[in-house]
Design an enzyme around this catalytic site. Structure first.
Site, PDB file in Angstrom:
ATOM      1  N   LYS A   1      75.120  38.943  41.068  1.00  0.00           N
ATOM      2  CA  LYS A   1      74.980  39.634  39.532  1.00  0.00           C
ATOM      3  C   LYS A   1      76.826  39.020  38.825  1.00  0.00           C
ATOM      4  O   LYS A   1      76.503  37.853  38.943  1.00  0.00           O
ATOM      5  CB  LYS A   1      75.443  41.022  39.863  1.00  0.00           C
ATOM      6  CG  LYS A   1      73.892  41.474  40.973  1.00  0.00           C
ATOM      7  CD  LYS A   1      73.566  43.390  40.559  1.00  0.00           C
ATOM      8  CE  LYS A   1      72.193  43.460  41.671  1.00  0.00           C
ATOM      9  NZ  LYS A   1      71.785  45.230  41.258  1.00  0.00           N
TER      10      LYS A   1
ATOM     11  N   SER B   1      69.196  49.431  46.809  1.00  0.00           N
ATOM     12  CA  SER B   1      70.656  49.436  47.967  1.00  0.00           C
ATOM     13  C   SER B   1      70.188  49.703  49.474  1.00  0.00           C
ATOM     14  O   SER B   1      70.109  49.889  50.837  1.00  0.00           O
ATOM     15  CB  SER B   1      70.219  51.174  47.854  1.00  0.00           C
ATOM     16  OG  SER B   1      70.584  51.314  46.347  1.00  0.00           O
TER      17      SER B   1
ATOM     18  N   HIS C   1      64.567  39.341  37.845  1.00  0.00           N
ATOM     19  CA  HIS C   1      65.141  40.420  37.895  1.00  0.00           C
ATOM     20  C   HIS C   1      64.852  41.462  36.579  1.00  0.00           C
ATOM     21  O   HIS C   1      64.566  41.744  35.547  1.00  0.00           O
ATOM     22  CB  HIS C   1      66.199  40.131  38.323  1.00  0.00           C
ATOM     23  CG  HIS C   1      66.852  40.972  38.925  1.00  0.00           C
ATOM     24  ND1 HIS C   1      67.679  42.444  38.486  1.00  0.00           N
ATOM     25  CD2 HIS C   1      67.504  41.152  40.624  1.00  0.00           C
ATOM     26  CE1 HIS C   1      67.772  43.290  39.379  1.00  0.00           C
ATOM     27  NE2 HIS C   1      68.595  42.490  39.922  1.00  0.00           N
TER      28      HIS C   1
ATOM     29  N   ASN D   1      71.888  38.993  46.146  1.00  0.00           N
ATOM     30  CA  ASN D   1      72.335  38.764  44.956  1.00  0.00           C
ATOM     31  C   ASN D   1      73.695  39.637  44.487  1.00  0.00           C
ATOM     32  O   ASN D   1      73.991  40.352  44.132  1.00  0.00           O
ATOM     33  CB  ASN D   1      71.276  39.367  44.166  1.00  0.00           C
ATOM     34  CG  ASN D   1      71.628  39.588  41.981  1.00  0.00           C
ATOM     35  OD1 ASN D   1      72.029  38.739  41.754  1.00  0.00           O
ATOM     36  ND2 ASN D   1      70.561  39.629  42.003  1.00  0.00           N
TER      37      ASN D   1
ATOM     38  N   GLU E   1      66.989  43.357  35.834  1.00  0.00           N
ATOM     39  CA  GLU E   1      68.275  43.381  34.711  1.00  0.00           C
ATOM     40  C   GLU E   1      67.577  42.764  33.521  1.00  0.00           C
ATOM     41  O   GLU E   1      67.753  42.816  32.502  1.00  0.00           O
ATOM     42  CB  GLU E   1      69.257  43.376  35.841  1.00  0.00           C
ATOM     43  CG  GLU E   1      69.571  44.443  36.594  1.00  0.00           C
ATOM     44  CD  GLU E   1      70.465  43.978  37.501  1.00  0.00           C
ATOM     45  OE1 GLU E   1      71.009  45.186  38.147  1.00  0.00           O
ATOM     46  OE2 GLU E   1      71.018  43.246  37.671  1.00  0.00           O
TER      47      GLU E   1
ATOM     48  N   GLU F   1      61.345  44.823  43.772  1.00  0.00           N
ATOM     49  CA  GLU F   1      62.623  46.221  43.767  1.00  0.00           C
ATOM     50  C   GLU F   1      62.102  47.088  43.337  1.00  0.00           C
ATOM     51  O   GLU F   1      61.906  47.341  41.937  1.00  0.00           O
ATOM     52  CB  GLU F   1      63.243  45.293  43.111  1.00  0.00           C
ATOM     53  CG  GLU F   1      63.018  44.929  41.687  1.00  0.00           C
ATOM     54  CD  GLU F   1      63.642  44.377  40.798  1.00  0.00           C
ATOM     55  OE1 GLU F   1      63.337  43.169  40.042  1.00  0.00           O
ATOM     56  OE2 GLU F   1      65.007  44.574  40.995  1.00  0.00           O
TER      57      GLU F   1
ATOM     58  N   GLY G   1      70.928  49.935  42.748  1.00  0.00           N
ATOM     59  CA  GLY G   1      72.769  50.049  42.644  1.00  0.00           C
ATOM     60  C   GLY G   1      72.697  51.234  42.163  1.00  0.00           C
ATOM     61  O   GLY G   1      74.013  51.824  41.683  1.00  0.00           O
TER      62      GLY G   1
END
Ligand SMILES: CCCS(=O)(=O)CCC(=O)O
Length: 249
Positions: A12, A212, A94, A10, A96, A166, A172
Site C-alpha cells: 500500500k 487481516s 482494490h 500489498n 481502496e 477482500e 486493515g
C-alpha cells in the site's frame, strides 16, 4: 487440478528506502517453497529499486496501472513502463481505489484487459462492504464486480488473472473473515466462473483471500479447498510474511 499457491504482499502507501532494504534482505534470505508463487506490490515510486534488489524468485507488482501506454494522464503509469522495469503484475480494483478514487467495476475491467493485452498479469480485487454483508448481498456484489471482467476477457486471458477476494470490512481492521466465511465466498466465485466463463477457467483460476491475514490465521485459511493463497497487507511489511508464504507448505 492442483493450483499453484499464490501469496501477494500489498505494501500500500508504506515504506522508505531503509525499511524496504531491511524487508528485501529478509525476503532474499527466505526459503520459499517451490509450490508457491510470491509477488510483492510496493508503492510505484519504489518499483524499480525493489525489482533491482529483490531476488528474481519473487515477482513485483504495481498497485494500479492505467489503460493507456502514454498520454495526458497525470499521476498514472502505463503497462509499458512496468514491463520496462521488469514488473510483471499489477493489482486492479482494490477496494481502496474503488472507494477513494471512485473506480467502477467497468473501469477496473477495462484496465484489467489493457494490462493483460500489454503483458502485465493482474490481481483483480473484489469484495463486499460490511453493510452489504449484513444485507446478505455479498454474492450479488462479487458477481457484479466479476461480470465486467468476464465480459472484457477471452477465456485464454484468464490465465493471466488471479482473483483476490477482500471482505472490505476485514481490511486493515484486524477483523478477519472466518475460514468458513472466506471459503463460502471463494466457492461461490469459483462456481460463478464455471457458469459465466468456463469450467476450465473456474478450475484453473487462483482465488486468494485478503483481509487481516497474519502468521497466526494463515494456516487455517490455507487449508480451505477454494482458498489458493493470500493478498496480505500490513503483515507483508514484516518478517512474518515469510511464515505466511510457507502457510501452504
Ligand atoms: C484483497 C486485498 C487485500 S489488501 O491488499 O487490502 C490486504 C489486506 C489488509 O490490509 O488487511
Amino acid at each position: 487440478m492442483s493450483r499453484q499457491f499464490f501469496v501477494g504482499g500489498n505494501w500500500k502507501m508504506n515504506g522508505t528506502t531503509a525499511s524496504n532494504e531491511a524487508l528485501i534482505e529478509t525476503l532474499n534470505g527466505a526459503e520459499i517453497p517451490e509450490d508457491v508463487d510470491v509477488v510483492v506490490a510496493p508503492p510505484a515510486i519504489y518499483l524499480e529499486s525493489v525489482r533491482k534488489a529483490l531476488s528474481p524468485r519473487i515477482a513485483v507488482s504495481a498497485q494500479n496501472c492505467y489503460h493507456a501506454q502514454s498520454g495526458a494522464f497525470t499521476g498514472e503509469l502505463a503497462p509499458a513502463m512496468l514491463a520496462d522495469l521488469g514488473i510483471t503484475w499489477t493489482l486492479q480494483g482494490h477496494s481502496e481505489r474503488r472507494e477513494y478514487f471512485h473506480e467502477s467495476s467497468e473501469f477496473v475491467a477495462k484496465k484489467t484487459k489493457f494490462a493483460i493485452e500489454h503483458g502485465i498479469k493482474v490481481i483483480a480485487c473484489i469484495g463486499e462492504k460490511l453493510a452489504e454483508r449484513e444485507d446478505g448481498t455479498t454474492f450479488d456484489v462479487c458477481a457484479a464486480q466479476l461480470a465486467p471482467i468476464a465480459e472484457a476477457l477471452s477465456a485464454e486471458q484468464w490465465a493471466d488473472v488471479v482473483i483476490a477476494y477482500e471482505p472490505v470490512w476485514a481490511i486493515g481492521t484486524g477483523k478477519v473473515a472466518t475460514p468458513d466465511q472466506a471459503q463460502e465466498v471463494h466457492a461461490y466465485i469459483r462456481a460463478w466462473l464455471a457458469e459465466n466463463v468456463s469450467a476450465e477457467v473456474a478450475e484453473a483460476t487462483r482465488i486468494i483471500y485478503g483481509g487481516s491475514v497474519n502468521g497466526k490465521n494463515c494456516n487455517e485459511l490455507a487449508g480451505q479447498p477454494d482458498i489458493d493463497g493470500f493478498l496480505v497487507g500490513g503483515a507483508s511489511l514484516k518478517p512474518e510474511f515469510v511464515n505466511i508464504i510457507a502457510a501452504r507448505a
